[in-house]
Design a protein around this motif. Sequence first.
Motif, mmCIF file in Angstrom:
data_model
loop_
_atom_site.group_PDB
_atom_site.id
_atom_site.type_symbol
_atom_site.label_atom_id
_atom_site.label_comp_id
_atom_site.label_asym_id
_atom_site.label_seq_id
_atom_site.Cartn_x
_atom_site.Cartn_y
_atom_site.Cartn_z
ATOM 1 N N UNK A 162 -45.347 -55.267 -24.568
ATOM 2 C CA UNK A 162 -45.280 -54.233 -23.531
ATOM 3 C C UNK A 162 -44.974 -54.882 -22.183
ATOM 4 N N UNK A 163 -44.121 -54.212 -21.419
ATOM 5 C CA UNK A 163 -43.871 -54.611 -20.038
ATOM 6 C C UNK A 163 -44.238 -53.401 -19.208
ATOM 7 N N UNK A 164 -45.466 -53.352 -18.704
ATOM 8 C CA UNK A 164 -45.893 -52.132 -18.011
ATOM 9 C C UNK A 164 -45.063 -51.890 -16.766
ATOM 10 N N UNK A 165 -44.408 -50.749 -16.705
ATOM 11 C CA UNK A 165 -43.650 -50.362 -15.518
ATOM 12 C C UNK A 165 -42.778 -51.465 -14.979
ATOM 13 N N UNK A 166 -41.924 -52.009 -15.787
ATOM 14 C CA UNK A 166 -41.020 -53.108 -15.415
ATOM 15 C C UNK A 166 -41.788 -54.379 -15.040
ATOM 16 N N UNK A 167 -43.055 -54.428 -15.369
ATOM 17 C CA UNK A 167 -43.867 -55.588 -14.987
ATOM 18 C C UNK A 167 -43.663 -56.760 -15.937
ATOM 19 N N UNK A 168 -44.528 -57.776 -15.789
ATOM 20 C CA UNK A 168 -44.355 -58.972 -16.609
ATOM 21 C C UNK A 168 -44.779 -58.696 -18.056
ATOM 22 N N UNK A 211 -46.483 -58.549 -21.570
ATOM 23 C CA UNK A 211 -47.802 -58.571 -22.200
ATOM 24 C C UNK A 211 -47.626 -58.387 -23.701
#
Lengths: 187, 329
Positions: free
Chosen positions: A28-34, A36
């Motif tokens: 998962x990449x939460x909201x374009x984040x790094x 996970x």
Amino acid sequence: MIKAGQIDKGTALLIKGQPFICVEREFVNPGKGSAFVRLKLKSPATGQTLRETMKSQDNAEDITVEDRDCQYLYNDGENFHFMMTETYEQIEIPMTSFEDYQFIMKEGETYRVTFWEHLPLDIQVPAKVIFEVAEAEEAVKGDTVTGATKNVTTETGLVVRVPIFIKQGERILVNTETKEYLERVNK
Amino acid sequence: MNIQAIEERSELLCRMRSWFADNDYLEVSTPILSTHLIPEPTIANFATQYISEFHGSRELYLVPSPEVHMKRIIAETKRSIYQFSHCFRNREQIGSHHNPEFTMLEYYTVGADDEDSIAITEELVARTALAGTPESILPPFRRMTVAEACKRYAQFDLDTTQSVAALRKEATRLGLSVPAQPESWEETFNRIFLNFVEPNLPQDRPLVLCEYPKQIVCLAKEIPGRPYRRRWELYAGGIELANCYDEEREKTKVEAYYREQYAILASQRSVSGEVIPDIDTRFPEIFDASFPQCSGVAMGIDRLLMLQGRHKTIGDLILFNVSDMMADG
């Protein structure tokens, strides 16, 4: 130590002193984040499930495991009974950790079992297995709709959705993870 | 090959094009092979080499989204536009919801803000949904702020946990192991969000999760006087389906974003050795006084098709996906 991003299905980890096997993993990449990684871990000893989401770069404690050939004998409703083919030693593995394996494993067949020291952690079943159709409903006459399906039961008791042309006694190839019919085996 | 999935895609795209035409959006087509990218430190890029005897070779990039090109078109046309674009994100792990190449629907509505975009998106989804789409994927959308979700599912007040230390304390209270080396507020937030908030979001209806923390830096406007941005994410079936901004159009803020995010990207990637794309430093110049108020939504079309058609993985929808091709050698 292992990076969380490298944990795969079947990776054995030590969490708070207890061995766990990774049974599911999704990135998962939460909201374009790094990046996970979302893990579902299972304790083979207790059947306990743990869900944990870690950063791909986080460290986790992996354990060294060893695969051994074991012949599947039977299950008694609580445990699977295996015999280690090298030593003839018999072992038990709680069924709760591998709920649907009773419908996939065939008595008398040999499987690779993953051990951490003397503790069996994981049973490896092939990704695709050929089963014999033990019970099949008769196809309804005149039902020629493309893509029509019906349920059949394999010799191991697994219920699989198959095209209507499959008959009792025929052999089918099944994806053991999704329990989905792949093809008819003509040999 | 899933023939049904091919037909469903064709049908949905046809309906969406017709809806956009009826609502006066212009369909545009921008490059997927580009000389410059937007600086986004968390999105790894693909680079390739253009070979020219006359101009000298140079690196070109596959776009992670069509955002910068589409905003250039808005600057020129002042019109609402949309596009179905292939997007590329490297390091994206292959899984049931991910493929390094995917189809994004991006639409910008001129004169609208993020609030208007909720209604627009509800209308778009309602009017174009395939027959048989589960109720849980259809409007009306539920709404919840990120702060409300944190309070409800992780029992902490996001307004008062804006420092790294305060948020870290909450993470520890929740039983998360936060690494000893310092990490950003955003990273600790994501740990809490992914372990406690996201898995518990209601799934009986799509959910607009709005007002994202300001500390998650992006090109959405800040809400004056509060630590949030005018940004929402649409969750459906438990997965992220769309992302919306009230688009920042203050030139100095876009410039600052470019400068700061590029510095982070370059410093991280000079260590990791990943592609450092060229940046169009003149991009912020399009935000002069004539750039219209607008709100943009990016929606994962493969995911939408997966949910509408009740497919288990995105692999059914993306033909010749990387995972299948790698498995076939």
